[in-house]
Design a protein around this motif. Structure first.
Motif, PDB file in Angstrom:
ATOM      1  N   GLU A  88      43.243  15.196  -5.477  1.00  0.00           N
ATOM      2  CA  GLU A  88      41.962  15.507  -6.113  1.00  0.00           C
ATOM      3  C   GLU A  88      42.291  16.654  -7.221  1.00  0.00           C
ATOM      4  OE1 GLU A  88      38.661  18.690  -4.701  1.00  0.00           O
ATOM      5  OE2 GLU A  88      38.849  17.004  -3.253  1.00  0.00           O
ATOM      6  N   GLN A  89      41.900  16.159  -8.250  1.00  0.00           N
ATOM      7  CA  GLN A  89      42.123  16.695  -9.689  1.00  0.00           C
ATOM      8  C   GLN A  89      40.833  18.027  -9.857  1.00  0.00           C
ATOM      9  OE1 GLN A  89      44.927  16.676 -12.018  1.00  0.00           O
ATOM     10  NE2 GLN A  89      44.001  18.557 -12.308  1.00  0.00           N
ATOM     11  N   VAL A  90      41.371  19.268 -10.411  1.00  0.00           N
ATOM     12  CA  VAL A  90      40.426  20.100 -10.924  1.00  0.00           C
ATOM     13  C   VAL A  90      40.994  20.667 -12.140  1.00  0.00           C
ATOM     14  CG1 VAL A  90      39.207  22.144 -10.027  1.00  0.00           C
ATOM     15  CG2 VAL A  90      40.018  20.811  -8.190  1.00  0.00           C
ATOM     16  N   ASP A  91      40.145  21.035 -13.084  1.00  0.00           N
ATOM     17  CA  ASP A  91      40.619  21.587 -14.601  1.00  0.00           C
ATOM     18  C   ASP A  91      40.043  22.948 -14.482  1.00  0.00           C
ATOM     19  OD1 ASP A  91      41.214  21.827 -17.093  1.00  0.00           O
ATOM     20  OD2 ASP A  91      39.414  20.976 -17.588  1.00  0.00           O
ATOM     21  N   THR A  92      41.051  23.810 -14.905  1.00  0.00           N
ATOM     22  CA  THR A  92      41.142  25.171 -14.905  1.00  0.00           C
ATOM     23  C   THR A  92      40.772  25.501 -16.445  1.00  0.00           C
ATOM     24  OG1 THR A  92      43.524  25.641 -15.316  1.00  0.00           O
ATOM     25  CG2 THR A  92      42.394  26.036 -12.999  1.00  0.00           C
ATOM     26  N   ALA A  93      40.844  24.821 -17.282  1.00  0.00           N
ATOM     27  CA  ALA A  93      40.584  24.717 -18.827  1.00  0.00           C
ATOM     28  C   ALA A  93      41.169  25.897 -19.529  1.00  0.00           C
ATOM     29  CB  ALA A  93      39.057  24.706 -18.841  1.00  0.00           C
ATOM     30  N   GLY A  94      42.329  26.418 -19.122  1.00  0.00           N
ATOM     31  CA  GLY A  94      42.980  27.587 -19.715  1.00  0.00           C
ATOM     32  C   GLY A  94      42.417  29.028 -19.506  1.00  0.00           C
ATOM     33  N   GLU A  95      41.595  29.125 -18.780  1.00  0.00           N
ATOM     34  CA  GLU A  95      40.851  29.951 -18.213  1.00  0.00           C
ATOM     35  C   GLU A  95      41.431  30.736 -17.018  1.00  0.00           C
ATOM     36  OE1 GLU A  95      36.861  29.433 -18.364  1.00  0.00           O
ATOM     37  OE2 GLU A  95      37.063  28.487 -20.398  1.00  0.00           O
ATOM     38  N   ILE A  96      41.677  32.131 -16.991  1.00  0.00           N
ATOM     39  CA  ILE A  96      42.197  32.851 -15.810  1.00  0.00           C
ATOM     40  C   ILE A  96      41.090  32.925 -14.757  1.00  0.00           C
ATOM     41  CG2 ILE A  96      42.925  35.074 -14.874  1.00  0.00           C
ATOM     42  CD1 ILE A  96      44.543  35.366 -17.581  1.00  0.00           C
ATOM     43  N   ASP A  97      39.919  33.378 -15.084  1.00  0.00           N
ATOM     44  CA  ASP A  97      38.747  33.598 -14.147  1.00  0.00           C
ATOM     45  C   ASP A  97      38.381  32.357 -13.745  1.00  0.00           C
ATOM     46  OD1 ASP A  97      38.508  36.008 -15.346  1.00  0.00           O
ATOM     47  OD2 ASP A  97      36.554  36.054 -16.014  1.00  0.00           O
ATOM     48  N   ARG A  98      38.244  31.026 -14.428  1.00  0.00           N
ATOM     49  CA  ARG A  98      38.191  29.689 -13.755  1.00  0.00           C
ATOM     50  C   ARG A  98      39.231  29.381 -13.051  1.00  0.00           C
ATOM     51  NH1 ARG A  98      35.701  24.659 -17.216  1.00  0.00           N
ATOM     52  NH2 ARG A  98      36.141  22.950 -15.590  1.00  0.00           N
ATOM     53  N   ALA A  99      40.424  29.629 -13.178  1.00  0.00           N
ATOM     54  CA  ALA A  99      41.465  29.359 -12.160  1.00  0.00           C
ATOM     55  C   ALA A  99      41.238  29.893 -10.859  1.00  0.00           C
ATOM     56  CB  ALA A  99      42.911  29.671 -12.795  1.00  0.00           C
ATOM     57  N   VAL A 100      40.983  31.156 -10.814  1.00  0.00           N
ATOM     58  CA  VAL A 100      40.753  32.061  -9.763  1.00  0.00           C
ATOM     59  C   VAL A 100      39.480  31.504  -8.795  1.00  0.00           C
ATOM     60  CG1 VAL A 100      39.926  34.077  -8.692  1.00  0.00           C
ATOM     61  CG2 VAL A 100      41.638  34.235 -10.533  1.00  0.00           C
ATOM     62  N   SER A 101      38.463  31.189  -9.761  1.00  0.00           N
ATOM     63  CA  SER A 101      37.356  30.525  -9.018  1.00  0.00           C
ATOM     64  C   SER A 101      37.656  28.961  -8.477  1.00  0.00           C
ATOM     65  CB  SER A 101      36.112  30.223 -10.032  1.00  0.00           C
ATOM     66  OG  SER A 101      35.116  29.647  -9.641  1.00  0.00           O
TER      67      SER A 101
END
Length: 387
Positions: A88-101
């Motif tokens: 299952e693929q999830v994109d963090t888009a280069g963002e730390i906040d998004r990676a945590v979320s």
């Protein structure tokens, strides 16, 4: 095929951590299957990494390698008849906040047995403590800085650059480049440590003297001043520790300043990232953990399988993703348990034994991978091994 999940704009890191803390009070572990119940028929691995953004090349490559590994594992019936692994693929888009979320949501999904974690060091360091809280085995690729492998549930399928960069110092010495200038990105943790501490020690051990040592920031885009300074000193070799886009600009400006000596880079210049520099990059050498030019049996087998599937040569990020998934699969088989606790125990067991993968013979320092590494040269748009 990978299952692509589209996500909304990420919450802030503060909110994400708050949500995780509340949910963590209920306890971690578990997954789709409880510990001790053997290997489930359907095993879900989540890849939470950059598919877009400035370092998308690392996440995309890792996920392609992971996809190939899962295809092989399923086709071979490696984990047993009828057992299927999916990604299952999830994109963090280069963002730390998004990676945590995104990691928070992924770890809250009980169907996920293990995670292929973020490739950007800052993202990985932000989520690593949360991985330990929720007890979800996570294998990171890239993410070479400290603060990533910090608990029993964090693993890394990329050897830290500092662990094999000594081959660059030895290569310089053996090829008569005994005086060098160094330029490094002091903002990027891996390069800051390499430029300030690791390489000076390795250079001294190899009999290489460092003259200039120039620091730049991640925001630096114009290297005219540094290029002229180095060109005037005219050392036999220049060692650059810069992110991909910076390295391209620096090499062009260094050649424009009249410097004709040897340039030594890092694995960041691999995977075709030096191509944009054109002729300025010809003759560039750098150490890598993997190159499609590597001639070991398992490396050649991986390169052929990847090229057959995707119509292109694999890069180092693909090799790391491939070996990460095979590490997980070997761990599940070793523990005979696809629960989160079973995966964690199996990963640790396999790390203790080592195995041979796309990057060759793999050993481990605890949960952290180590490789021999190889020196390659970039010329005419291709990598080749150098002695």
């Amino acid at each position: 095929m990978m299952k692509i999940r589209t996500t909304k704009t990420a919450l802030t890191a503060v909110v994400a951590v708050a949500v995780l803390t509340v949910s963590a009070c209920g306890g971690g572990g578990g997954g789709a299957q409880q510990s001790g119940q053997g290997i489930a028929e359907n095993i879900t691995i989540a890849a939470v990494n950059d598919q877009t953004g400035p370092v998308a090349y690392a996440g995309v490559g890792a996920s392609k390698g992971a996809e190939l590994a899962i295809e092989q594992i399923n086709d071979q019936g490696f984990l047993g008849d009828g057992v299927t692994m999916s990604l299952e693929q999830v994109d963090t888009a280069g963002e730390i906040d998004r990676a945590v979320s995104e990691m928070t949501k992924t770890m809250g999904n009980g169907e996920v047995s293990a995670v292929l974690g973020p490739t950007m060091a800052q993202q990985a360091a932000a989520v690593a403590p949360l991985v330990g809280q929720r007890k979800v085995p996570t294998v990171f690729t890239q993410s070479g800085a400290e603060g990533v492998v910090v608990n029993d549930y964090t693993f890394r399928a990329t050897a830290p650059m500092e662990s094999y960069y000594d081959i660059a110092a030895k290569w310089l010495s053996e090829n008569g480049h005994k005086d060098v200038s160094v330029i490094y990105n002091a903002t990027y943790p891996t390069f800051a440590n390499l430029g300030k501490t690791v390489f000076p020690k390795e250079a001294a051990a190899a009999g290489v003297k460092i003259g200039q040592s120039l620091e730049v920031q991640s925001t630096t885009q114009d290297f005219t001043g540094q290029a002229q300074q180095i060109a005037q000193a005219n050392p036999p070799a220049v060692v650059m520790m810069l992110i991909a886009s910076q390295a391209v600009t620096f090499m062009k400006q260094l050649r424009q300043a009249g410097y004709q000596g040897q340039i030594v880079g890092t694995s960041v210049q691999g995977s075709g990232n030096a191509a944009s520099a054109g002729a300025a990059a010809d003759g560039l050498v750098y150490p890598v953990d993997f190159s499609a030019a590597m001639d070991g049996d398992t490396s050649k087998e991986f390169t052929k399988a990847f090229t057959d599937k995707f119509g292109e040569s694999p890069d180092t990020y693909a090799a790391e993703g491939f070996d990460a998934i095979w590490w997980i699969a070997r761990g599940i088989k070793a523990s005979n348990d696809s629960s989160r606790d079973g995966v964690q125990k199996g990963l640790a067991q396999v790390a203790g034994e080592g195995f041979t993968g796309a990057m060759g013979d793999l050993t481990f320092d605890g949960n952290d991978m180590r490789v021999t590494g190889a020196m390659v040269e970039w010329r005419g748009g291709e990598e080749s091994l150098v002695n």
